[in-house]
Design an enzyme around this catalytic site. Structure first.
Site, PDB file in Angstrom:
ATOM      1  N   VAL A  86      20.997  45.708  38.502  1.00 41.78           N
ATOM      2  CA  VAL A  86      20.518  44.411  39.000  1.00 41.78           C
ATOM      3  C   VAL A  86      21.631  43.382  38.832  1.00 41.78           C
ATOM      4  O   VAL A  86      22.700  43.687  38.296  1.00 41.78           O
ATOM      5  CB  VAL A  86      19.231  43.947  38.266  1.00 41.78           C
ATOM      6  CG1 VAL A  86      18.141  45.014  38.369  1.00 41.78           C
ATOM      7  CG2 VAL A  86      19.495  43.576  36.825  1.00 41.78           C
ATOM      8  N   SER A 140      32.946  51.806  39.890  1.00 45.54           N
ATOM      9  CA  SER A 140      33.775  51.283  40.977  1.00 45.54           C
ATOM     10  C   SER A 140      33.695  52.184  42.199  1.00 45.54           C
ATOM     11  O   SER A 140      33.542  53.386  42.086  1.00 45.54           O
ATOM     12  CB  SER A 140      35.234  51.183  40.549  1.00 45.54           C
ATOM     13  OG  SER A 140      36.020  50.765  41.651  1.00 45.54           O
ATOM     14  N   LYS A 194      36.746  48.362  33.246  1.00 45.80           N
ATOM     15  CA  LYS A 194      36.370  48.056  34.632  1.00 45.80           C
ATOM     16  C   LYS A 194      36.886  46.670  35.018  1.00 45.80           C
ATOM     17  O   LYS A 194      37.354  46.457  36.134  1.00 45.80           O
ATOM     18  CB  LYS A 194      34.841  48.131  34.799  1.00 45.80           C
ATOM     19  CG  LYS A 194      34.324  47.672  36.152  1.00 45.80           C
ATOM     20  CD  LYS A 194      34.802  48.558  37.260  1.00 45.80           C
ATOM     21  CE  LYS A 194      34.452  48.205  38.674  1.00 45.80           C
ATOM     22  NZ  LYS A 194      33.640  47.107  39.031  1.00 45.80           N
ATOM     23  N   HIS A 197      40.528  47.033  35.619  1.00 41.67           N
ATOM     24  CA  HIS A 197      40.629  47.751  36.895  1.00 41.67           C
ATOM     25  C   HIS A 197      40.534  46.741  38.041  1.00 41.67           C
ATOM     26  O   HIS A 197      41.339  46.747  38.979  1.00 41.67           O
ATOM     27  CB  HIS A 197      39.508  48.792  36.988  1.00 41.67           C
ATOM     28  CG  HIS A 197      39.213  49.293  38.371  1.00 41.67           C
ATOM     29  ND1 HIS A 197      38.541  48.527  39.309  1.00 41.67           N
ATOM     30  CD2 HIS A 197      39.504  50.459  38.988  1.00 41.67           C
ATOM     31  CE1 HIS A 197      38.436  49.210  40.429  1.00 41.67           C
ATOM     32  NE2 HIS A 197      39.008  50.381  40.263  1.00 41.67           N
ATOM     33  N   ASN A 198      39.555  45.864  37.965  1.00 45.32           N
ATOM     34  CA  ASN A 198      39.388  44.870  39.033  1.00 45.32           C
ATOM     35  C   ASN A 198      40.553  43.898  39.079  1.00 45.32           C
ATOM     36  O   ASN A 198      40.969  43.464  40.155  1.00 45.32           O
ATOM     37  CB  ASN A 198      38.077  44.104  38.845  1.00 45.32           C
ATOM     38  CG  ASN A 198      36.876  44.926  39.248  1.00 45.32           C
ATOM     39  OD1 ASN A 198      36.935  46.157  39.268  1.00 45.32           O
ATOM     40  ND2 ASN A 198      35.770  44.283  39.553  1.00 45.32           N
ATOM     41  N   GLU A 201      43.223  45.533  40.834  1.00 46.84           N
ATOM     42  CA  GLU A 201      42.831  45.534  42.258  1.00 46.84           C
ATOM     43  C   GLU A 201      43.231  44.203  42.923  1.00 46.84           C
ATOM     44  O   GLU A 201      43.743  44.197  44.043  1.00 46.84           O
ATOM     45  CB  GLU A 201      41.321  45.742  42.312  1.00 46.84           C
ATOM     46  CG  GLU A 201      40.705  45.838  43.681  1.00 46.84           C
ATOM     47  CD  GLU A 201      39.183  45.990  43.555  1.00 46.84           C
ATOM     48  OE1 GLU A 201      38.709  46.837  42.774  1.00 46.84           O
ATOM     49  OE2 GLU A 201      38.465  45.241  44.247  1.00 46.84           O
ATOM     50  N   TYR A 202      43.023  43.086  42.226  1.00 44.48           N
ATOM     51  CA  TYR A 202      43.415  41.777  42.769  1.00 44.48           C
ATOM     52  C   TYR A 202      44.919  41.770  43.064  1.00 44.48           C
ATOM     53  O   TYR A 202      45.357  41.312  44.120  1.00 44.48           O
ATOM     54  CB  TYR A 202      43.132  40.659  41.753  1.00 44.48           C
ATOM     55  CG  TYR A 202      41.758  40.041  41.795  1.00 44.48           C
ATOM     56  CD1 TYR A 202      40.616  40.812  41.651  1.00 44.48           C
ATOM     57  CD2 TYR A 202      41.592  38.662  41.939  1.00 44.48           C
ATOM     58  CE1 TYR A 202      39.355  40.241  41.643  1.00 44.48           C
ATOM     59  CE2 TYR A 202      40.335  38.079  41.938  1.00 44.48           C
ATOM     60  CZ  TYR A 202      39.220  38.871  41.788  1.00 44.48           C
ATOM     61  OH  TYR A 202      37.975  38.293  41.780  1.00 44.48           O
ATOM     62  N   LYS A 272      34.661  37.013  42.812  1.00 48.24           N
ATOM     63  CA  LYS A 272      33.409  37.029  42.061  1.00 48.24           C
ATOM     64  C   LYS A 272      33.618  36.849  40.568  1.00 48.24           C
ATOM     65  O   LYS A 272      32.658  36.691  39.826  1.00 48.24           O
ATOM     66  CB  LYS A 272      32.663  38.341  42.323  1.00 48.24           C
ATOM     67  CG  LYS A 272      31.869  38.335  43.623  1.00 48.24           C
ATOM     68  CD  LYS A 272      30.973  39.546  43.666  1.00 48.24           C
ATOM     69  CE  LYS A 272      29.917  39.442  44.737  1.00 48.24           C
ATOM     70  NZ  LYS A 272      29.152  40.703  44.816  1.00 48.24           N
ATOM     71  N   ARG A 299      44.405  33.373  45.323  1.00 49.50           N
ATOM     72  CA  ARG A 299      43.087  33.241  45.969  1.00 49.50           C
ATOM     73  C   ARG A 299      42.567  31.820  45.821  1.00 49.50           C
ATOM     74  O   ARG A 299      42.001  31.254  46.756  1.00 49.50           O
ATOM     75  CB  ARG A 299      42.086  34.218  45.337  1.00 49.50           C
ATOM     76  CG  ARG A 299      42.350  35.660  45.696  1.00 49.50           C
ATOM     77  CD  ARG A 299      41.133  36.512  45.380  1.00 49.50           C
ATOM     78  NE  ARG A 299      41.463  37.931  45.451  1.00 49.50           N
ATOM     79  CZ  ARG A 299      40.558  38.906  45.399  1.00 49.50           C
ATOM     80  NH1 ARG A 299      39.275  38.610  45.275  1.00 49.50           N
ATOM     81  NH2 ARG A 299      40.914  40.165  45.476  1.00 49.50           N
TER      82      ARG A 299
END
Ligand code: ATR
Length: 492
Positions: A86, A140, A194, A197-198, A201-202, A272, A299
């Protein structure tokens, strides 16, 4: 329990796994479990979503749909295992509280959302106090990954892996037959890795975008041509999911206007929060993740539309600009330099991300194995890339590597990249094109290899205005110079 016609009646306690939250990620994960032959209990706060999943996908496997959390818990085999999918934040806490009331000692609550790892540490403590197990699991791979095979990063108590491991292995991505999931470590480790990891990714997305921008506005290539270049790069060292989808995006034509799709998208990147968390945590740990930081700031700047407009209206001076032609550089040669600059900057982003993971692991005494992580990121996740094999090998050869960049393989690669990297940063600067991650990564690289850094001067300044003291290169001890007096050096 609902018993839709297309479902066989399932007795209580029959489901090996349960999924709470039937939005896109949750329903896809539940379908993935069902397709692997598991009986899956499903529940969503609003029952319509659960009913829709059964109506549309009930025939894909064995689902037990419940309309109350108590029925949902009763439908699970013991020790019960329920994955929460959720909204992160208060919704997750609300569902955990409900599960804690309905579950029994030894049961396992798994949070598969993008929780902040410090929340996961808190939740694990609270749930453990109730005699239950809590596993924060980073997942992911987006919607497709959830359905067909994500990369999964579960933390939490080691004993949970015995029952949870085989279930997660069955739904995870596989590379060379190896599942992209492993127990990362205790409490918040799954969500911590995680998060990083993100962050990586950025940076990865930003360096690809900088490469695109240079091909477009320095070399003058059209989007279709650039798509071809990325497709070609995807057959070499840069082989990765993000390069692959970049070619797809650049080849796309806008259905409304027929223009290149890239040209009709507003150039304001959203976020996010996981990239920002990575940088905030790195600041606290004192680990320079400059590539990730610049990617997050890039960004933010892109989204500061009013300020950007004001800067254009205000006509900020550009200084003297050149073109590739004026600099006597062939576009094809430049594009090959850009490929190498991308590869080098990407190496820095990974090296910095792994530095943060190692620092976090030391700080919290987590014992995270960086080589294992690279192995489970080879498939399923957004940063999946061929060269992650090399990172696994690097840490297998030398688990306490001071920097990924010092691994013999990567060092050899860098030898072939550095000159191009320097040229790209220089030329982009001469053309007035922004390359925040290419440039900051090169500066980081040069700082790392520098024999002397200007930090000596900073120490001198700090000692001058605040008596913050300094160390000498030629003797032990801590010193202060009496700047306002006779400038005698004092031992501290
Ligand atoms: P996505 O981005 O995939 O759409 P999300 O916004 O992260 O998903 O999460 C939405 C899910 O969280 C839904 O299943 C939602 O339940 P509803 O369909 O009933 O809205 C669930 N959710 C949000 N708040 C919740 C709460 N307080 N208790 C239980 N579930 C909640």
């Amino acid at each position: 329990m609902t018993s839709p016609e297309n479902l066989a009646y399932s007795p209580a306690g029959a489901a090996q796994i349960g999924v709470i939250g039937m939005a896109v990620m949750g329903s896809n994960l539940a379908r993935n479990f069902a397709s692997k032959g598991h009986t899956v209990a499903i529940y969503n706060r609003s029952p319509e979503k659960t009913r829709a999943v059964i109506a549309e996908h009930g025939s894909e496997g064995a689902f037990i749909a419940s309309e109350t959390i108590e029925e949902f818990v009763a439908s699970l085999e013991r020790p019960r295992k329920a994955i929460i999918m959720v909204q992160a934040g208060p919704a997750t806490d609300a569902v955990i509280a409900q599960l804690c009331d309905a579950m029994e000692e030894g049961d396992i609550i798994i949070d598969g959302g993008n929780a902040l790892f410090t929340d996961t540490i808190r939740r694990e403590r609270e749930v453990a106090a109730r005699g239950l197990n809590f596993v924060g699991a980073g997942i992911s791979g987006g919607e497709e990954g959830a359905l067909h095979g994500p990369s999964i990063m579960p933390g939490g108590p080691a004993q949970t892996w015995e029952t949870l491991g085989p279930l997660l292995e069955s739904i995870s991505a596989k590379v060379d037959g190896v599942p992209c999931v492993t127990h990362i470590g205790p409490d918040g480790t799954g969500h911590f890795v995680k998060m990083v990891h993100n962050g990586i990714e950025y940076a990865d997305m930003q360096v690809i975008s900088e490469a695109y921008h240079l091909m477009r506005y320095a070399a003058g290539y059209e989007p279709g041509q650039i798509a071809d270049v990325f497709a070609e790069w995807n057959r070499g060292d840069l082989d990765s999911y993000l390069i692959e989808i970049t070619a797809e995006v650049l080849r796309q034509k806008d259905r409304r206007t027929g223009k290149p799709f890239i040209d009709i998208i507003l150039d304001a990147a959203g976020q996010k929060g996981t990239g920002r968390w990575t940088v905030k945590e790195a600041l606290d740990l004192g680990v320079p993740v400059t590539g990730i930081g610049e990617a997050v700031f890039a960004r933010a700047l892109s989204s500061a539309l009013a300020q950007r407009q004001a800067a254009q209206d205000g006509g900020l001076p550009a200084g003297t600009l050149s073109t590739l032609e004026q600099l006597g550089i062939e576009p094809g040669d430049f594009v090959e330099d850009v490929r190498r600059a991308l590869y080098a900057s990407k190496l820095v982003a990974y090296a910095q991300g792994f530095d943060e993971i190692n620092a976090g692991s030391m700080e919290h005494d987590w014992g995270i194995n960086p080589g294992d992580l690279a192995r489970i990121w080879r498939g399923g996740c957004i940063i999946r890339a061929k060269f992650l094999n090399r990172i696994t090998e690097a840490y297998e050869n030398e688990p306490t590597l001071a920097s990924l960049l010092l691994d013999p393989y990567f060092k050899r690669e860098l030898e072939g990249l550095v000159d191009s990297w320097r040229r790209v940063v220089v030329v982009a600067t001469q053309l007035g094109l922004p390359v925040p991650v290419f440039a900051s990564s090169l500066s980081y690289y040069d700082s790392l290899r520098a024999k002397r850094l200007p930090a000596a001067l900073i120490q001198g300044q700090r000692d001058f205005f605040g008596a913050h003291t300094y160390k000498r290169i030629d003797m032990e001890g801590t010193f202060h110079t009496a700047w306002s007096g006779d400038r005698e050096e004092l031992d501290y």
